[in-house]
Scaffold this motif. Structure first.
Motif, PDB file in Angstrom:
ATOM      1  N   ASP A  94      72.604-113.342 -53.910  1.00  0.00           N
ATOM      2  CA  ASP A  94      72.727-113.433 -52.753  1.00  0.00           C
ATOM      3  C   ASP A  94      74.414-112.803 -52.561  1.00  0.00           C
ATOM      4  N   VAL A  95      75.051-113.459 -53.350  1.00  0.00           N
ATOM      5  CA  VAL A  95      76.768-113.439 -53.194  1.00  0.00           C
ATOM      6  C   VAL A  95      77.417-112.215 -53.738  1.00  0.00           C
ATOM      7  N   ALA A  96      76.397-111.747 -55.333  1.00  0.00           N
ATOM      8  CA  ALA A  96      76.464-110.634 -55.589  1.00  0.00           C
ATOM      9  C   ALA A  96      76.044-109.366 -54.546  1.00  0.00           C
ATOM     10  N   THR A  97      75.071-109.677 -54.110  1.00  0.00           N
ATOM     11  CA  THR A  97      74.053-108.161 -53.171  1.00  0.00           C
ATOM     12  C   THR A  97      75.855-107.781 -51.559  1.00  0.00           C
ATOM     13  N   SER A  98      76.600-108.997 -51.400  1.00  0.00           N
ATOM     14  CA  SER A  98      77.998-109.230 -49.820  1.00  0.00           C
ATOM     15  C   SER A  98      78.470-108.872 -50.967  1.00  0.00           C
ATOM     16  N   VAL A  99      79.317-109.229 -51.829  1.00  0.00           N
ATOM     17  CA  VAL A  99      80.797-108.949 -52.950  1.00  0.00           C
ATOM     18  C   VAL A  99      80.469-107.549 -53.114  1.00  0.00           C
ATOM     19  N   PHE A 100      79.344-106.688 -53.820  1.00  0.00           N
ATOM     20  CA  PHE A 100      79.051-105.647 -54.230  1.00  0.00           C
ATOM     21  C   PHE A 100      79.646-104.451 -53.472  1.00  0.00           C
ATOM     22  N   LYS A 101      79.304-104.971 -52.100  1.00  0.00           N
ATOM     23  CA  LYS A 101      79.403-103.424 -51.398  1.00  0.00           C
ATOM     24  C   LYS A 101      81.144-103.620 -51.050  1.00  0.00           C
ATOM     25  N   GLN A 102      82.151-104.122 -51.671  1.00  0.00           N
ATOM     26  CA  GLN A 102      83.193-103.427 -51.301  1.00  0.00           C
ATOM     27  C   GLN A 102      83.981-103.340 -52.776  1.00  0.00           C
ATOM     28  N   CYS A 103      83.382-104.134 -53.755  1.00  0.00           N
ATOM     29  CA  CYS A 103      83.809-104.927 -55.099  1.00  0.00           C
ATOM     30  C   CYS A 103      83.210-104.350 -56.214  1.00  0.00           C
ATOM     31  N   ASP A 104      83.245-103.685 -56.827  1.00  0.00           N
ATOM     32  CA  ASP A 104      82.768-103.728 -58.542  1.00  0.00           C
ATOM     33  C   ASP A 104      82.311-104.876 -59.218  1.00  0.00           C
ATOM     34  N   LYS A 105      83.084-105.798 -59.257  1.00  0.00           N
ATOM     35  CA  LYS A 105      83.055-106.353 -60.423  1.00  0.00           C
ATOM     36  C   LYS A 105      82.849-107.919 -60.051  1.00  0.00           C
ATOM     37  N   LEU A 106      81.888-108.290 -60.488  1.00  0.00           N
ATOM     38  CA  LEU A 106      81.861-109.873 -59.960  1.00  0.00           C
ATOM     39  C   LEU A 106      82.254-110.759 -61.666  1.00  0.00           C
ATOM     40  N   LEU A 107      82.822-111.769 -61.621  1.00  0.00           N
ATOM     41  CA  LEU A 107      83.132-112.842 -62.727  1.00  0.00           C
ATOM     42  C   LEU A 107      82.499-114.157 -62.042  1.00  0.00           C
ATOM     43  N   ILE A 108      81.621-114.750 -62.709  1.00  0.00           N
ATOM     44  CA  ILE A 108      81.420-116.257 -62.746  1.00  0.00           C
ATOM     45  C   ILE A 108      81.895-117.295 -63.003  1.00  0.00           C
ATOM     46  N   PHE A 109      82.898-117.385 -62.995  1.00  0.00           N
ATOM     47  CA  PHE A 109      83.165-118.125 -63.643  1.00  0.00           C
ATOM     48  C   PHE A 109      83.110-119.879 -63.805  1.00  0.00           C
ATOM     49  N   ASN A 110      82.743-119.965 -64.611  1.00  0.00           N
ATOM     50  CA  ASN A 110      82.457-121.134 -65.277  1.00  0.00           C
ATOM     51  C   ASN A 110      83.119-122.420 -65.834  1.00  0.00           C
ATOM     52  N   GLY A 111      83.339-123.270 -64.937  1.00  0.00           N
ATOM     53  CA  GLY A 111      82.733-124.554 -66.164  1.00  0.00           C
ATOM     54  C   GLY A 111      82.584-126.130 -66.285  1.00  0.00           C
ATOM     55  N   HIS A 112      81.562-125.347 -66.669  1.00  0.00           N
ATOM     56  CA  HIS A 112      80.263-126.487 -66.605  1.00  0.00           C
ATOM     57  C   HIS A 112      79.476-126.024 -67.533  1.00  0.00           C
ATOM     58  N   GLY A 113      79.320-127.309 -68.587  1.00  0.00           N
ATOM     59  CA  GLY A 113      79.014-127.432 -69.873  1.00  0.00           C
ATOM     60  C   GLY A 113      77.264-126.574 -69.473  1.00  0.00           C
ATOM     61  N   GLY A 114      76.465-127.490 -68.317  1.00  0.00           N
ATOM     62  CA  GLY A 114      75.304-127.104 -68.352  1.00  0.00           C
ATOM     63  C   GLY A 114      75.063-125.482 -67.741  1.00  0.00           C
ATOM     64  N   ASN A 115      75.470-124.868 -67.285  1.00  0.00           N
ATOM     65  CA  ASN A 115      75.306-123.651 -66.345  1.00  0.00           C
ATOM     66  C   ASN A 115      75.369-122.831 -67.644  1.00  0.00           C
ATOM     67  N   ASP A 116      74.283-122.297 -67.747  1.00  0.00           N
ATOM     68  CA  ASP A 116      74.076-121.298 -68.412  1.00  0.00           C
ATOM     69  C   ASP A 116      73.846-119.857 -68.141  1.00  0.00           C
ATOM     70  N   PHE A 117      75.019-119.136 -67.807  1.00  0.00           N
ATOM     71  CA  PHE A 117      74.644-117.142 -66.366  1.00  0.00           C
ATOM     72  C   PHE A 117      73.816-116.068 -67.233  1.00  0.00           C
ATOM     73  N   LYS A 118      73.758-116.349 -68.516  1.00  0.00           N
ATOM     74  CA  LYS A 118      74.195-115.205 -69.554  1.00  0.00           C
ATOM     75  C   LYS A 118      72.368-114.732 -69.223  1.00  0.00           C
ATOM     76  N   THR A 119      70.892-115.293 -68.943  1.00  0.00           N
ATOM     77  CA  THR A 119      69.898-114.900 -69.096  1.00  0.00           C
ATOM     78  C   THR A 119      69.636-113.955 -67.427  1.00  0.00           C
ATOM     79  N   ILE A 120      70.086-115.158 -66.283  1.00  0.00           N
ATOM     80  CA  ILE A 120      70.537-114.572 -65.002  1.00  0.00           C
ATOM     81  C   ILE A 120      71.071-113.607 -64.861  1.00  0.00           C
ATOM     82  N   ILE A 121      71.992-113.382 -65.346  1.00  0.00           N
ATOM     83  CA  ILE A 121      72.758-112.126 -65.594  1.00  0.00           C
ATOM     84  C   ILE A 121      71.521-111.064 -66.016  1.00  0.00           C
ATOM     85  N   ARG A 122      71.322-110.876 -66.921  1.00  0.00           N
ATOM     86  CA  ARG A 122      70.253-110.061 -67.626  1.00  0.00           C
ATOM     87  C   ARG A 122      69.603-109.697 -66.663  1.00  0.00           C
ATOM     88  N   GLU A 123      69.148-110.934 -66.126  1.00  0.00           N
ATOM     89  CA  GLU A 123      67.903-109.892 -65.561  1.00  0.00           C
ATOM     90  C   GLU A 123      68.763-109.804 -63.651  1.00  0.00           C
TER      91      GLU A 123
END
Ligand SMILES: [Zn+2]
Length: 250
Positions: A94-123
């Protein structure tokens, strides 16, 4: 620039090279650090790093932070708020769909070891072939052993020092902290990086800490924070200023 503080007029006046979504967690941090530790750290680190970048002439926009992380191994600790990876994926989409209308790059800035965004980003990357969705873990950006006597994993000397420097009013005296002693797996390979199982946190640590905070200090936190923000700002600068059609080189 923080989106939450801008008006539509401000937004109309400028183009952003990079949008950043800070992502933390709400979880117990031994007996001396607050539940919001990851969010507090994340917020101030990205703000400082982005400030350094904006001074260099590129424009990055910080979105409001998502305060809940993956805590599937800590659901028996009171008020630890777990957010499942599938929920995170829905939010990022949802966030990417909104942001990418205006901006080409979206960085998820992670501060928690249990979060793993790699597979989500691949998909999700397949839904946005002309855009760049990325992530980074600030806690892996520097070699903590150069700054701390006993860096650990969670509510350790690193996090305690950072919080003592950044938010001293939120940190209880170290004399009230547990020792952060933790058990390791009896299956040896699971303690190495090539095999993995989730840790059941309350079976591993008595105080939720993993890592001894006793040698933490505000001075160590300050030195680490300053170097960390420099490294991250350099990353943000390169990311923001590198065109998507010129992303690779020898
Ligand atoms: Zn933490």
């Amino acid at each position: 620039m923080q989106l939450a503080q801008l008006t539509l007029q401000d937004i109309h006046k400028q183009q952003f090279d990079l949008a950043i979504l800070p992502w933390g967690a709400t979880e117990a941090h031994n007996f001396h650090l607050p539940y919001g530790t990851d969010n507090y750290q994340n917020g101030v680190i990205i703000k400082q790093a982005a400030q350094l970048v904006n001074d260099k002439g590129v424009k990055v926009l910080i979105l409001p932070e998502i305060p809940f992380g993956v805590n599937t191994g800590q659901t028996d600790i009171p008020y630890v708020i777990n957010m499942l990876p599938s929920t995170q994926q829905a939010i990022i989409k949802d966030v990417a769909t909104s942001v990418f209308k205006q901006c080409d790059k979206l960085l998820i800035f992670n501060g928690h070891g249990g979060n793993d965004f790699k597979t989500i980003i691949r998909e999700l990357g397949m839904d946005f072939p002309d855009k760049k969705l990325l992530t980074c873990n600030w806690f892996q950006a520097l070699d903590a052993a150069k700054y701390f006597a006993q860096p650990g994993d969670h509510a350790d000397e690193v996090e305690s020092s950072l919080m003592m420097y950044l938010y001293p009013e939120l940190v209880k005296p170290l004399s009230e902290a547990g020792n952060g002693q933790s058990k390791t797996f009896k299956v040896k390979a699971l303690n190495q990086s090539w095999a993995w199982a989730e840790r059941e946190w309350t079976k591993v640590s008595n105080d939720t800490g993993v890592g001894n905070p006793s040698k933490a200090s505000s001075e160590k936190g300050e030195r680490f924070f300053n170097d960390l923000c420099q490294v991250i700002s350099q990353f943000l600068y390169e990311l923001a200023s590198t065109p998507l059609d010129d992303f690779y080189g020898y």
